[in-house]
Design a protein around this motif. Structure first.
Motif, PDB file in Angstrom:
ATOM      1  N   LYS A   1       0.830  -1.211   0.000  1.00 43.85           N
ATOM      2  CA  LYS A   1       0.000   0.000   0.000  1.00 43.85           C
ATOM      3  C   LYS A   1       0.862   1.258   0.000  1.00 43.85           C
ATOM      4  CE  LYS A   1      -4.122  -1.962   2.167  1.00 43.85           C
ATOM      5  NZ  LYS A   1      -5.000  -1.971   3.365  1.00 43.85           N
TER       6      LYS A   1
ATOM      7  N   THR B   1       2.155   1.734  -3.553  1.00 45.72           N
ATOM      8  CA  THR B   1       1.059   2.238  -4.386  1.00 45.72           C
ATOM      9  C   THR B   1       0.806   3.710  -4.117  1.00 45.72           C
ATOM     10  OG1 THR B   1      -0.003   0.067  -4.489  1.00 45.72           O
ATOM     11  CG2 THR B   1      -1.399   1.982  -4.921  1.00 45.72           C
TER      12      THR B   1
ATOM     13  N   GLU C   1       3.462   5.877  -5.736  1.00 47.27           N
ATOM     14  CA  GLU C   1       3.158   6.055  -7.162  1.00 47.27           C
ATOM     15  C   GLU C   1       2.109   7.144  -7.365  1.00 47.27           C
ATOM     16  OE1 GLU C   1       0.687   3.621 -10.545  1.00 47.27           O
ATOM     17  OE2 GLU C   1       1.948   2.438  -9.198  1.00 47.27           O
TER      18      GLU C   1
ATOM     19  N   ARG D   1       5.373   1.704 -14.186  1.00 52.70           N
ATOM     20  CA  ARG D   1       4.066   2.319 -13.941  1.00 52.70           C
ATOM     21  C   ARG D   1       4.105   3.821 -14.226  1.00 52.70           C
ATOM     22  NH1 ARG D   1      -0.508   0.495 -13.769  1.00 52.70           N
ATOM     23  NH2 ARG D   1      -1.187   1.731 -11.961  1.00 52.70           N
TER      24      ARG D   1
END
Length: 281
Positions: free
Chosen positions: A208, A211, A214, A245
């Protein structure tokens, strides 16, 4: 070589060899001490070696360059024809490197402007490149410093660490914050702010946190033209995934550097570090 403004920085800028040669940037190295062995960053010690030492719980510390090392760099730049020098360094809150440069600048053969960028890693590197490009375009020392300060002000850096313990040991983050993070078993997201490391958010799991890192980069980049850097220590797969990503999600991406941090930053952040630098230009 005709008169020019020479650029000096330190080894925590983590610029690639090609960029250093192309822009004629001089590097003054910091030192990593493992046990009782002092090793020069960039030539005598690697980040993976630091990661292994930390994992084995060997004592690892860092130290600034001696003023004499800056003296030698400034004298060499003057001998090459520099009429002035701009010396750009990692945050003075992290290291005495800036102070060592100031001491040497007093007796340098040409004027030296020493700049505390408040940055580190490629946040410093992008700032140094902005200075070098301005110098190459014929800018004065004042113009070079202004370009560097603008790039530093526009640049932001965020990073994730598996534990705050290494930063606490090195005195780079308060003991209370480190204890708070450990007690709640959180995964910390941090940022550089005003030359210091601040706890930005606390996330429950590594996945998490990454993420969220990002998302922060995508939000900060927006649709602007930006250069990005993804840094890691002993976390190459995480870094490669994040970089992929970001290539997909940042529309104004001009340049993306993916690299393992050097030994000095690695010594303070610890294995598992994953960082991102956003630098509009």
């Amino acid at each position: 070589m005709p008169p020019h403004v020479a650029i000096v920085t330190d080894s925590t800028a983590y610029l690639g060899r090609d960029a250093l040669i192309r822009h004629q940037i001089t590097i003054v190295p910091l030192t990593v001490v493992i046990g009782d062995e002092a090793l020069e960053e960039g030539t005598e010690i690697s980040a993976p070696a630091v990661a292994r030492a930390l994992q084995r719980r060997r004592p690892v510390t860092t130290s600034r360059p001696a003023p004499l090392e800056f003296t030698a760099a400034y004298e060499a730049a003057a001998a090459s024809g520099a009429s002035a020098i701009v010396s750009l360094h990692l945050s003075a809150d992290f290291s005495g490197t800036h102070d060592a440069a100031l001491i040497a600048a007093k007796d340098a053969p040409v004027p030296v402007r020493v700049v505390d960028t408040g940055m580190v890693a490629m946040a410093l590197g992008f700032t140094v490149l902005a200075a070098a490009e301005t110098a190459e375009a014929g800018g004065t020392a004042d113009e070079v410093v202004a370009a560097a300060e603008k790039r530093a002000a526009d640049t932001s850096a965020y990073f994730y660490v598996d534990t705050l313990d290494y930063l606490r040991r090195g005195g780079r983050i308060g003991a209370a914050q480190a204890l708070f993070g450990s007690a709640l078993a959180v995964k910390p997201l941090l940022r550089l702010a005003d030359g210091r490391i601040e706890l930005l958010e606390k996330v429950r799991t590594a996945s998490k946190a990454i993420t969220r890192l990002e998302e922060i980069v995508v939000e900060q980049a927006g649709t602007r033209r930006v250069a990005l850097a993804v840094h890691h220590l002993a976390a190459g797969e995480r870094a490669a995934t994040l970089a992929d990503r970001l290539r997909e999600r940042v529309p104004g991406l001009d340049d993306l550097v993916v690299s393992e941090v050097g030994a000095v930053i690695g010594a303070h952040a610890g294995p598992g570090l994953l960082g991102a630098v956003i630098s509009p230009h």
